[in-house]
Write a protein that holds these residues in place. Structure first.
Motif, PDB file in Angstrom:
ATOM      1  N   ALA A 244      -3.688 -14.903   0.738  1.00 37.28           N
ATOM      2  CA  ALA A 244      -2.988 -14.756  -0.544  1.00 37.28           C
ATOM      3  C   ALA A 244      -2.015 -15.908  -0.708  1.00 37.28           C
ATOM      4  N   ALA A 245      -1.712 -16.220  -1.957  1.00 40.25           N
ATOM      5  CA  ALA A 245      -0.744 -17.277  -2.268  1.00 40.25           C
ATOM      6  C   ALA A 245       0.047 -16.889  -3.506  1.00 40.25           C
ATOM      7  N   PHE A 513      -3.106 -12.786 -10.988  1.00 40.36           N
ATOM      8  CA  PHE A 513      -2.329 -12.553 -12.204  1.00 40.36           C
ATOM      9  C   PHE A 513      -1.374 -13.722 -12.363  1.00 40.36           C
ATOM     10  N   THR A 514      -1.286 -14.234 -13.578  1.00 40.20           N
ATOM     11  CA  THR A 514      -0.335 -15.302 -13.864  1.00 40.20           C
ATOM     12  C   THR A 514       0.378 -14.998 -15.167  1.00 40.20           C
ATOM     13  N   GLY A 515       1.629 -15.387 -15.242  1.00 46.60           N
ATOM     14  CA  GLY A 515       2.391 -15.123 -16.457  1.00 46.60           C
ATOM     15  C   GLY A 515       3.769 -15.731 -16.391  1.00 46.60           C
ATOM     16  N   PHE A 516       4.578 -15.406 -17.389  1.00 42.51           N
ATOM     17  CA  PHE A 516       5.933 -15.956 -17.453  1.00 42.51           C
ATOM     18  C   PHE A 516       6.866 -14.936 -18.084  1.00 42.51           C
ATOM     19  N   ALA A 517       8.164 -15.171 -17.895  1.00 43.77           N
ATOM     20  CA  ALA A 517       9.160 -14.220 -18.400  1.00 43.77           C
ATOM     21  C   ALA A 517      10.505 -14.924 -18.584  1.00 43.77           C
ATOM     22  N   PRO A 518      11.347 -14.399 -19.488  1.00 46.70           N
ATOM     23  CA  PRO A 518      10.975 -13.463 -20.559  1.00 46.70           C
ATOM     24  C   PRO A 518      10.034 -14.158 -21.561  1.00 46.70           C
ATOM     25  N   ALA A 519       9.161 -13.399 -22.187  1.00 49.92           N
ATOM     26  CA  ALA A 519       8.147 -13.994 -23.055  1.00 49.92           C
ATOM     27  C   ALA A 519       8.751 -14.704 -24.256  1.00 49.92           C
ATOM     28  N   ALA A 525       7.727 -18.986 -14.352  1.00 50.99           N
ATOM     29  CA  ALA A 525       6.306 -18.659 -14.343  1.00 50.99           C
ATOM     30  C   ALA A 525       5.936 -18.261 -12.926  1.00 50.99           C
ATOM     31  N   CYS A 526       4.947 -17.395 -12.809  1.00 53.17           N
ATOM     32  CA  CYS A 526       4.543 -16.921 -11.486  1.00 53.17           C
ATOM     33  C   CYS A 526       3.027 -16.747 -11.454  1.00 53.17           C
ATOM     34  N   LEU A 527       2.436 -17.132 -10.338  1.00 51.82           N
ATOM     35  CA  LEU A 527       1.007 -16.926 -10.116  1.00 51.82           C
ATOM     36  C   LEU A 527       0.825 -16.179  -8.800  1.00 51.82           C
ATOM     37  N   VAL A 528       0.024 -15.119  -8.830  1.00 51.14           N
ATOM     38  CA  VAL A 528      -0.318 -14.344  -7.634  1.00 51.14           C
ATOM     39  C   VAL A 528      -1.828 -14.425  -7.449  1.00 51.14           C
ATOM     40  N   VAL A 529      -2.277 -14.872  -6.280  1.00 53.21           N
ATOM     41  CA  VAL A 529      -3.706 -14.966  -5.970  1.00 53.21           C
ATOM     42  C   VAL A 529      -3.959 -14.211  -4.673  1.00 53.21           C
ATOM     43  N   VAL A 530      -4.859 -13.223  -4.703  1.00 49.41           N
ATOM     44  CA  VAL A 530      -5.173 -12.419  -3.517  1.00 49.41           C
ATOM     45  C   VAL A 530      -6.669 -12.569  -3.231  1.00 49.41           C
ATOM     46  N   ASP A 531      -6.980 -13.067  -2.061  1.00 49.34           N
ATOM     47  CA  ASP A 531      -8.356 -13.367  -1.667  1.00 49.34           C
ATOM     48  C   ASP A 531      -8.978 -12.196  -0.911  1.00 49.34           C
ATOM     49  N   SER A 532     -10.050 -11.654  -1.490  1.00 51.90           N
ATOM     50  CA  SER A 532     -10.860 -10.599  -0.855  1.00 51.90           C
ATOM     51  C   SER A 532     -10.083  -9.336  -0.502  1.00 51.90           C
ATOM     52  N   PRO A 533      -9.428  -8.701  -1.493  1.00 50.66           N
ATOM     53  CA  PRO A 533      -8.756  -7.419  -1.216  1.00 50.66           C
ATOM     54  C   PRO A 533      -9.788  -6.327  -0.963  1.00 50.66           C
ATOM     55  N   LYS A 534      -9.427  -5.372  -0.117  1.00 48.56           N
ATOM     56  CA  LYS A 534     -10.311  -4.249   0.162  1.00 48.56           C
ATOM     57  C   LYS A 534     -10.108  -3.158  -0.887  1.00 48.56           C
ATOM     58  N   GLY A 535     -11.151  -2.381  -1.145  1.00 48.23           N
ATOM     59  CA  GLY A 535     -11.044  -1.298  -2.117  1.00 48.23           C
ATOM     60  C   GLY A 535     -11.032  -1.833  -3.537  1.00 48.23           C
ATOM     61  N   VAL A 542      -4.401  -5.127  -8.451  1.00 52.88           N
ATOM     62  CA  VAL A 542      -3.986  -5.721  -7.181  1.00 52.88           C
ATOM     63  C   VAL A 542      -2.835  -6.714  -7.354  1.00 52.88           C
ATOM     64  N   ALA A 543      -3.022  -7.675  -8.272  1.00 54.97           N
ATOM     65  CA  ALA A 543      -2.058  -8.785  -8.386  1.00 54.97           C
ATOM     66  C   ALA A 543      -0.931  -8.505  -9.376  1.00 54.97           C
ATOM     67  N   ALA A 544      -1.217  -7.769 -10.457  1.00 56.31           N
ATOM     68  CA  ALA A 544      -0.184  -7.521 -11.470  1.00 56.31           C
ATOM     69  C   ALA A 544       1.031  -6.779 -10.915  1.00 56.31           C
TER      70      ALA A 544
END
Length: 703
Positions: A244-245, A513-519, A525-535, A542-544
């Motif tokens: 994940a990153a 999930f990627t986004g920014f705040a306040p809109a 800005a933030c980016l969440v990347v999760v590689d191969s989550p289970k379930g 998962v990322a939001a």
């Protein structure tokens, strides 16, 4: 009288003598005046020994001056083998050194027997062992103070900082990129020895002081970095992901406020970790971004005015591009919708159609305008360029795939920069990690200012897209990223992983999930990347929630004021009534009279419980889940147990004929299976309970 023969002999002898004397004079002249300086230098070098004294590497600070990497003094041991000619003395010395330093005796003997003027025995030795050896006063063994790199925060920001080697050299991360700045200039100790390699008492001892390296002041904020790494550890543990990153960026300046990856390593003992953990996923790995790329496509088509917000599209569950068919993630389709609804629904046919309307020339104009396929120039080694379909080979099917985030591969740093540009009135910024360089006395050497690259889209398009992406969170697939009191803009993404031999995996996905705040006034800005989550592997589930936890705490830490709308101020509060003893129709009527909505879970008529529980105060218009007993089915919907105690959660699950596996204490923060999942009765629900003084990670079911 001397005869002629004798005269010749005498003359020959004189001639030879004259030639020899001439040669000697020439040789003396040559040695004295031509080679004099060189030979004098060799003579000095022959009797002088230089011991290098490494300079202290400069300190690496976070943006608030908290040290993340420092240098500490440590003792090292060296030998002068020429002083250990006596065999018995050498063996005795080797024995004592090996016992105290816990080294192999034979290896120590090999070092002591070397035909060199200087040989390291062991470096970075604990103080107590140095003290013990000094008391023995071993001949030919000496000590020197060296500087060792130390990372007081352990694994925190390890991929940003990197690490330094035993010889004070940067080997990874900023330690490598700024090695020449941090390293400083080494000093030396010069000691004079006699012809038998014995140190001459009171002879020439010269010490040239080292010059310490410059220090770096980063844009990384230690507190935000802690928040990010806390959420990373939570999602890796909960979802058992491979990697994940996460990156948090200041939208207006391009400053990286936090960057972290998993797996991770401890730079204090980096050699104990597999070198694959040294790799900085956030900048070095390219992946197909999936739907998190769709805001880029939206920016391009809105800027070129080939699509307007109210343009209508129809999604039957797929779109044909020539002979090929591209499916929508929702197999039954989204039906008729306008462009804004298409973004909210993350509808593939809407973006494929929009990309084809834009055309290849204009699509690549924006692809290159956001600088995909090119390094961002961040101050870290090993940055990848990403992979773009060559423009000359791109066909309509490629254009359609690229428009929805497939075919091209990007790096996380490229994507978060593009999202930041969309929020920053269209201005693309160069990412930066270092804001200042100062010398060891704190004097400013260099200030690194924010660097705008170019304006990719207009402010008008930026404002329009901010509203659209805010609606994705408030009304669309990004609902799990909502934060009370703030308007959040963002986009979910779920992409199939590319197989090594080509094609896409059917079992492994990248959730993001990627986004920014306040809109309405973007700060981060933030980016969440999760590689191969289970379930469950969808980005919205998962990322939001990870994004939500990071951005919520970061906005509060940065003192960004919450925005309370007029509607929120006027919201009326109501109490959940007791409807358990009523028949279903009467129960529904009672909820409606109280101003509440309802959602039935199960096919039966007998009410088991409601969530929120009876007596809970909620906003008027809130949704109440009614769980019913269904005798004809063995399936039940898992409830959302967030913020319940172990006793409350156990009671709720017991009524639904589900079991509980509790971890920790306090209030429920994470659960598996996720809320809304249909499971068989008797299934065990694993719940993590977190003490009240710890932060929670919210993970709720959604599209």
């Amino acid at each position: 009288m001397i005869n002629l023969s004798m005269k010749k002999r005498i003359g020959f002898v004189f001639l030879c003598t004259a030639v020899l004397i001439s040669l000697l004079v020439i040789r003396v002249f040559w040695v004295q005046f031509i080679q004099g300086e060189e030979l004098q230098g060799k003579a000095i070098n022959n009797r002088l020994r230089d011991i290098e004294v490494k300079a202290k590497r400069g300190v690496i600070y976070d943006s608030n001056g908290s040290p993340l990497a420092i240098s500490v003094s440590t003792g090292s041991i060296y030998a002068v083998p020429a002083q250990l000619k006596d065999k018995d003395k050498l063996e005795e010395t080797a024995t004592k050194l090996s016992e105290i330093l816990e080294m192999d005796k034979n290896k120590v003997e090999e070092k002591l027997k070397k035909n060199v003027a200087f040989e390291w025995i062991k470096r970075r030795v604990p103080d107590e062992k140095i003290k013990e050896l000094k008391e023995l006063k071993l001949k030919g063994v000496s000590f020197v103070e060296e500087n060792q790199r130390y990372y007081p925060k352990g694994k925190l920001a390890a991929h940003v900082l990197g690490f330094a080697g035993i010889d004070n050299q940067g080997l990874n991360g900023l330690e490598l990129s700024y090695d020449s700045v941090l390293r400083g200039v080494s000093g030396k100790i010069m000691i004079e020895y006699d012809a038998l390699n014995r140190e001459i008492p009171n002879a020439l001892h010269q010490y040239v002081m080292p010059r310490d390296g410059h220090s770096l002041y980063l844009t990384i904020d230690e507190t935000i970095q802690y928040i990010v790494e806390r959420e990373l550890d939570n999602v890796i543990k909960l979802k058992q992901a491979k990697a994940a990153a996460i990156i948090v960026m200041d939208i207006k300046t391009g400053s990286i406020l936090a960057m972290a990856n998993r797996p991770v390593f401890d730079p204090n003992n980096y050699a104990d970790f597999d070198n694959s953990s040294w790799r900085n996923f956030a900048i070095s790995d390219a992946y197909e971004p999936g739907s998190t790329f769709k805001p880029v496509t939206a920016a391009a088509v809105l800027e070129e005015k080939v699509v307007k917000k109210n343009d209508r599209f129809y999604c039957p569950g797929y779109i044909k591009v020539g002979k090929d068919k591209i499916k929508c993630w929702k197999h039954q389709g989204h039906g008729s919708q306008d462009f804004v609804e298409g973004v909210q629904n993350s509808c593939n046919p809407v973006f494929v159609s929009s990309g084809l309307k834009l055309g290849k020339e204009d699509f690549y104009k924006y692809l290159l305008g956001f600088e995909f396929g090119k390094k961002t120039g961040i101050e870290l080694p090993g940055e990848a360029t990403g992979i773009l379909v060559p423009k000359s080979r791109a066909k309509d099917i490629d254009l359609g795939s690229m428009s929805m985030g497939q075919a091209n591969a990007v790096t996380p740093i490229q994507l978060v920069r593009a999202i930041s540009a969309i929020a920053n009135d269209g201005w693309l910024m160069k990412p930066r990690l270092v804001k200042e360089i100062r010398d060891y006395e704190g004097k400013l050497i260099k200030k690194i200012e924010p660097e705008p690259i170019q304006q990719v889209i207009s402010k008008e398009t930026s404002d329009e897209l901010k509203e659209i992406l805010e609606s994705v969170v408030s009304e669309g697939t990004g609902s799990n990223a909502k934060i009370e009191g703030y308007k959040i803009a963002g986009k979910t993404g779920t992409a199939q992983k590319i197989l090594p031999g080509g094609g896409y995996s059917r079992s492994e996905y990248i959730a993001s999930f990627t986004g920014f705040a306040p809109a309405n006034d973007p700060q981060i800005a933030c980016l969440v990347v999760v590689d191969s989550p289970k379930g469950v592997y969808f980005g919205g589930q998962v990322a939001a929630p990870v994004f939500q936890g990071i951005v919520r705490d970061t906005l509060r830490y940065l003192n960004v004021p919450a925005e309370i709308t007029k509607e929120e101020k006027k919201e009326e509060k109501v109490i959940i009534p007791d409807i358990k003893s009523l028949k279903m129709n009467a129960a529904i009527d009672k909820l409606k009279k109280a101003g509440l909505k309802y959602q039935k879970q199960g096919e039966g008529e007998e009410i088991l419980l409601t969530l929120p529980p009876v007596g809970t105060q909620v906003n008027k218009g809130s949704n109440v889940l009614i769980y019913t007993k269904d005798k004809s089915s063995n399936m039940v919907v898992v409830p959302d147990l967030k913020d319940t105690t172990i006793r409350e959660a156990s009671s709720i699950l017991s009524k639904l004929e589900l079991k509980i596996a509790a971890q920790g204490s306090g209030l429920a923060s994470l659960q598996e299976p996720l809320p809304g999942t249909k499971v068989e009765k008797g299934t065990t629900v694993t719940i993590r309970f977190t003490p009240l003084n710890q932060e929670n990670v919210e993970e709720t079911m959604g599209p």
